[in-house]
Design a protein around this motif. Sequence first.
Motif, PDB file in Angstrom:
ATOM      1  N   TYR A  56     -12.119  -6.394  -4.029  1.00 54.62           N
ATOM      2  CA  TYR A  56     -10.906  -5.398  -4.134  1.00 54.62           C
ATOM      3  C   TYR A  56     -10.938  -5.278  -5.791  1.00 54.62           C
ATOM      4  O   TYR A  56     -10.951  -6.164  -6.623  1.00 54.62           O
ATOM      5  CB  TYR A  56      -9.598  -5.870  -3.764  1.00 54.62           C
TER       6      TYR A  56
ATOM      7  N   LEU B 171     -11.980 -12.705   0.233  1.00 51.71           N
ATOM      8  CA  LEU B 171     -11.483 -11.254  -0.730  1.00 51.71           C
ATOM      9  C   LEU B 171     -11.464 -12.138  -2.105  1.00 51.71           C
ATOM     10  O   LEU B 171     -10.934 -12.761  -2.523  1.00 51.71           O
ATOM     11  CB  LEU B 171     -10.165 -10.740  -0.214  1.00 51.71           C
TER      12      LEU B 171
ATOM     13  N   GLU C 124      -5.839 -11.223   0.511  1.00 53.24           N
ATOM     14  CA  GLU C 124      -6.802 -11.779   1.527  1.00 53.24           C
ATOM     15  C   GLU C 124      -6.173 -11.671   2.770  1.00 53.24           C
ATOM     16  O   GLU C 124      -6.889 -11.142   3.711  1.00 53.24           O
ATOM     17  CB  GLU C 124      -7.564 -12.865   1.042  1.00 53.24           C
TER      18      GLU C 124
ATOM     19  N   GLU D 151      -5.394  -6.546   8.390  1.00 49.93           N
ATOM     20  CA  GLU D 151      -5.491  -4.953   8.744  1.00 49.93           C
ATOM     21  C   GLU D 151      -7.060  -4.556   8.779  1.00 49.93           C
ATOM     22  O   GLU D 151      -7.017  -3.808   9.808  1.00 49.93           O
ATOM     23  CB  GLU D 151      -5.141  -4.451   7.433  1.00 49.93           C
ATOM     24  N   MET D 152      -8.090  -5.325   8.283  1.00 54.64           N
ATOM     25  CA  MET D 152      -9.355  -5.118   8.664  1.00 54.64           C
ATOM     26  C   MET D 152      -9.868  -5.022  10.206  1.00 54.64           C
ATOM     27  O   MET D 152     -10.542  -4.704  10.770  1.00 54.64           O
ATOM     28  CB  MET D 152     -10.400  -5.883   7.672  1.00 54.64           C
TER      29      MET D 152
ATOM     30  N   ASP E  21      -3.392  -9.936   3.809  1.00 56.34           N
ATOM     31  CA  ASP E  21      -3.338  -8.638   4.209  1.00 56.34           C
ATOM     32  C   ASP E  21      -4.653  -7.958   4.841  1.00 56.34           C
ATOM     33  O   ASP E  21      -5.048  -7.168   5.866  1.00 56.34           O
ATOM     34  CB  ASP E  21      -2.802  -7.707   3.182  1.00 56.34           C
ATOM     35  N   TYR E  22      -5.840  -8.081   3.901  1.00 52.26           N
ATOM     36  CA  TYR E  22      -7.026  -7.451   4.165  1.00 52.26           C
ATOM     37  C   TYR E  22      -7.388  -8.048   5.664  1.00 52.26           C
ATOM     38  O   TYR E  22      -7.989  -7.287   6.510  1.00 52.26           O
ATOM     39  CB  TYR E  22      -8.116  -7.834   3.145  1.00 52.26           C
ATOM     40  N   LYS E  23      -7.561  -9.371   5.762  1.00 51.46           N
ATOM     41  CA  LYS E  23      -7.984  -9.844   6.907  1.00 51.46           C
ATOM     42  C   LYS E  23      -7.424  -9.245   8.316  1.00 51.46           C
ATOM     43  O   LYS E  23      -7.790  -9.166   9.304  1.00 51.46           O
ATOM     44  CB  LYS E  23      -7.915 -11.652   6.949  1.00 51.46           C
TER      45      LYS E  23
ATOM     46  N   ASN F  67       0.954  -1.223   0.029  1.00 49.65           N
ATOM     47  CA  ASN F  67       0.102   0.128   0.122  1.00 49.65           C
ATOM     48  C   ASN F  67       0.833   1.287   0.003  1.00 49.65           C
ATOM     49  O   ASN F  67       2.172   1.169   0.187  1.00 49.65           O
ATOM     50  CB  ASN F  67      -1.023  -0.148   1.165  1.00 49.65           C
TER      51      ASN F  67
ATOM     52  N   HIS G  77     -10.222  -1.086  -0.935  1.00 56.78           N
ATOM     53  CA  HIS G  77      -9.089  -0.839  -0.177  1.00 56.78           C
ATOM     54  C   HIS G  77      -9.560  -0.686   1.314  1.00 56.78           C
ATOM     55  O   HIS G  77     -10.235  -0.220   1.601  1.00 56.78           O
ATOM     56  CB  HIS G  77      -8.147   0.306  -0.788  1.00 56.78           C
ATOM     57  N   TYR G  78      -8.177  -1.039   2.062  1.00 55.06           N
ATOM     58  CA  TYR G  78      -8.408  -0.985   3.485  1.00 55.06           C
ATOM     59  C   TYR G  78      -8.118   0.285   4.020  1.00 55.06           C
ATOM     60  O   TYR G  78      -7.973   0.621   5.189  1.00 55.06           O
ATOM     61  CB  TYR G  78      -7.826  -1.997   4.411  1.00 55.06           C
TER      62      TYR G  78
END
Lengths: 110, 321
Positions: B178, B211, B193, B199-200, B195-197, A75, B135-136
């Motif tokens: 995404y 995701l 996925e 960070e979310m 990363d999302y899990k 990011n 995006h997160y």
Amino acid sequence: MKTYYSPEDLSKFPTIGEGAPELWKKFSEWYGAVFAEGALSEREKALIALAVAHAVQCPYCIDAYTQTCLEKGSNEEQMTEAVHVAAAIRGGASLVHGVQMKNAAKKVSL
Amino acid sequence: MDNLNPFDISLSKSALYPLTATGITIFQVNVGRLCNQLCKHCHVDAGPDRKEVMQKNTMEACLDIIEKTDIPTIDITGGAPEMNPNFRWFIKEFRKRGRHVMVRSNLTILAEPDYKDLPEFFAENKVEVIASFPHYLEQTLDRQRGNGVFKKSIEALKQLNSIGYGKQDSGHVLNLVYNPAGAFLSPSQKALEADYKREMLKRYGIIFNNLYTITNMPIGRFFNYLNSSENYTSYMEKIILSYNPTAASLVMCRYTLSVGWDGSLYDCDFNQMLGMKVNHGAPSHIKAFDIARLCNRQIVTGIHCYGCTAGGGSSCGGAVT
């Protein structure tokens, strides 16, 4: 030629191989192996490449590895921190040479 | 090969031409282009001023087809499909017929006054929610979807979580979507996925099931962006050079049928937005529905199809490889 750098030139990189095809082949294979998943992930290697691209100030590399970092899932927070790492090393490298200045000054001073 | 478009030539080189359907397991219904948002990447060009909304008689025709076939899954999309006045009735009718229903939600609609009870409605009807959440990071998401969208989306996700959506074994499935915030391809779905899990949960206390990474198609509003930002040529080069024969063999149009707001039939929602109806001898309107001919129809292709075959591939269910 109107400018030294043009984005279209990046895709012409392989033409460098025309003068020395064997060397280009070796470089391409080695380059590909360097960026493959290994002890470091592809994402980590792309972030290192982005930082180095800024340190050597190569616009082709900055363009290419910005996109690569995004496509590897980094990011903008992470990418910005990578650029700061490059900047800190460059800044620190200049500053630490101040010791040389002090040494040189000391040598010629009473 | 002279009459083939470039994508068909790529298919031909990988022994996939002509690309044909292998059946219909997903009946995707676009119930209208009306939306409460104006996202920069939207291939539908959806927005608050769009008038194309599926009428009840077309919905009844869809239900008749489901009654006469064994297509197991219904995928309802838009626009914001929730804004169709017959949306809830439509879902209940599919559920009465025992079909699995997925709804593609932009999340922010769930914060609007007339829609706040929708999460409970989704739960009662066992609807699988597929939510746009590109995006997160707030700044990245709002740049694509508009200022304030991120915060509203987070609130909607928290509400869905509070009634069991996203929790393993709850029976309430919440999947996030995404798509890249620009002219580049998606990261690996599996890696992103994870990363999302992480960070979310860490940043917002939100959980979800899966995701899906979806490539931006060079059509609609994203096509306009590519042109105005002078990214069109490089983006097309990127998706063409990334053509993956394995992904091509697994594209969603091979098992999906897409229905437009007026009952026209398409191989996918992208062809729908380009006005490229089902062709090659198969019926192109719901009034002439013929399951046998549609199940093995030849897919209508164009240069935009490279978007679904680049890298890991892309579909409404995310990467295909």
